[in-house]
Write an enzyme that holds these catalytic residues in place. Structure first.
Site, PDB file in Angstrom:
ATOM      1  N   HIS A   6       0.815  -1.221   0.000  1.00 44.26           N
ATOM      2  CA  HIS A   6       0.000   0.000   0.000  1.00 44.26           C
ATOM      3  C   HIS A   6       0.848   1.270   0.000  1.00 44.26           C
ATOM      4  O   HIS A   6       0.338   2.361  -0.262  1.00 44.26           O
ATOM      5  CB  HIS A   6      -0.901   0.062   1.240  1.00 44.26           C
ATOM      6  CG  HIS A   6      -1.983  -0.979   1.251  1.00 44.26           C
ATOM      7  ND1 HIS A   6      -2.884  -1.136   0.219  1.00 44.26           N
ATOM      8  CD2 HIS A   6      -2.321  -1.924   2.178  1.00 44.26           C
ATOM      9  CE1 HIS A   6      -3.719  -2.122   0.515  1.00 44.26           C
ATOM     10  NE2 HIS A   6      -3.400  -2.622   1.688  1.00 44.26           N
TER      11      HIS A   6
ATOM     12  N   HIS B  61      -6.590  -6.776  -0.513  1.00 49.10           N
ATOM     13  CA  HIS B  61      -6.717  -5.324  -0.670  1.00 49.10           C
ATOM     14  C   HIS B  61      -5.968  -4.874  -1.918  1.00 49.10           C
ATOM     15  O   HIS B  61      -5.008  -5.517  -2.341  1.00 49.10           O
ATOM     16  CB  HIS B  61      -6.181  -4.631   0.587  1.00 49.10           C
ATOM     17  CG  HIS B  61      -6.836  -5.124   1.845  1.00 49.10           C
ATOM     18  ND1 HIS B  61      -6.217  -5.983   2.733  1.00 49.10           N
ATOM     19  CD2 HIS B  61      -8.084  -4.914   2.311  1.00 49.10           C
ATOM     20  CE1 HIS B  61      -7.058  -6.262   3.725  1.00 49.10           C
ATOM     21  NE2 HIS B  61      -8.201  -5.634   3.493  1.00 49.10           N
TER      22      HIS B  61
HETATM   23 ZN    ZN Z   1      -4.356  -6.864   2.640  1.00 49.31          ZN
END
Ligand code: ZN
Length: 374
Positions: free
Chosen positions: A142, A181
């Site tokens: 991320h 994600h």
């Molecule tokens: Zn994740």
């Protein structure tokens, strides 16, 4: 030669501050009696413990690594971010982004986490290992150059790629991100480049809530070299297999990478607290087998898996063990006690039909025509 496994106890000492699940404690959020921040060392430490109990390390090449150097980190992150991170880390810790608290010494631990990824990529690219797994913590997918988020403090995979490009002439890289994600950090860093193909299969609208759309295909020289496969909540084993077969593998075939790197999160598990998918340990086993076969026919088997998310302390060790069995070809197994219950919870035939139609539709829209082979 055996599969390399890069890890370091110090990565388990990264501390996430006073949280109750993903919420900072305070106001009406009461501190939890046990646990706290979901990105806990236990998921990874229990993997090491399970491996030690089954004997899997006998079939792996267990290694450590040096921390990534400031020069390595500067290839991805601006000096201003690294300086501020180091300054807070030299004190009592802090928070520089969104959901990325760190304690004293957090900078050194994050550099070590990046170093594990870097060493794994370097060893595989230079032929010292056939393939490898990096148990990096904190995770990285991320993290943007100057904005840490989603538990990620440094962009581990991007740092590894840039270092191997600078030092060892690494060529075309395909990054497959099957963490549940969206891999917004890796996508953002390579969005305008065609020398790194980024593919993320994730739960639609989970985290981040505003990235990971099907239409985000890259820009400039990178147009066509970013693929997002947003799957609805409730997708299970069959949808993941279809996503691999119909979208990920054709894109790899079209791109012809020199190495494949997987952002390997286990939070698509059917019992993960941070997502709503229904993957089983066999899902991770078969995604790994498919990726390994692709690496064998495209790039002499050069494949590196870098550990990302996965928050079920009970299930992550079994999912990761299955992944490592597939990667290494070891016949040392850890039968997953949750398989029966997760198999029984797979989507109904009607929902499965919808999911397969959706994947087919996305496969058409993501047709790899725009990708030029290397
Ligand atoms: Zn994740």
């Amino acid at each position: 030669m055996n599969t390399g496994f890069f890890w370091d106890e110090r990565c388990f000492w990264h501390s996430g501050g006073n949280y109750a699940f993903t919420l900072p404690v305070g106001g009406l959020v009461q501190p939890l009696a046990a646990g706290g921040f979901p990105e806990s060392p236990e998921t990874k430490r229990r993997l090491i413990n399970l491996m030690n109990v089954t004997g899997l390390p006998r079939d792996l090449d267990m290694r450590g690594a040096d921390p990534a150097t400031r020069t390595d980190l500067l290839r991805v992150h601006p000096a201003s971010y690294l300086d501020e991170f180091k300054r807070l880390s030299d004190g009592t810790g802090g928070e520089l982004g969104r959901r990325t608290p760190f304690g004293s010494g957090g900078y050194e631990i994050a550099a070590l986490s990046a170093g594990l990824s870097l060493a794994a990529v370097e060893a595989v690219w230079t032929g010292a290992l056939p393939n490898a797994y990096a148990l990096s913590r904190p995770p990285g997918h991320h993290c943007l150059p100057d904005f840490p988020n989603g538990f990620c403090l440094l962009a581990n995979i991007a740092i590894a790629i840039e270092s191997a490009k600078a030092n060892h002439g690494l060529g075309r890289v395909a990054v497959i991100d099957w963490d549940v994600h969206h891999g917004n950090g890796t996508e953002g860093i390579f969005y305008d480049r065609s020398d790194v193909l980024t593919i993320s299969m994730h739960q639609e609208g989970n985290y981040p809530m505003d990235t990971g759309a099907l239409i985000d295909r890259g820009k400039g020289a990178g147009e066509g070299y970013n693929l997002n496969v947003p799957l609805p909540a409730g997708a299970g084993h069959t949808a993941y297999m279809a996503g691999m077969d119909q979208i990920v593998l054709p894109a790899l075939d079209a791109y012809r990478p020199d190495i494949i790197i997987v952002a390997c999160g286990y939070d698509a598990s059917g019992v993960d607290p941070l997502a709503r998918m229904l993957a089983t340990s066999d899902t991770f086993r078969h995604m790994t087998l498919k990726t390994k076969a692709a690496a064998e026919h495209l790039c002499s088997g050069k494949l590196v898996l870098v550990h990302e998310g996965g928050y079920s302390e009970v299930h992550v060790p079994f999912c990761a063990h299955a992944t490592l069995e597939a990667l290494s070809g070891s016949d040392i197994t850890a039968p997953d006690p949750l398989t029966e219950v997760l198999d029984a919870r797979q989507p109904s035939a009607r929902f499965e039909g919808f999911l397969l139609e959706l994947v087919q539709d996305m496969a058409q829209q993501l047709s790899p025509e725009a990708i030029t082979p290397g």
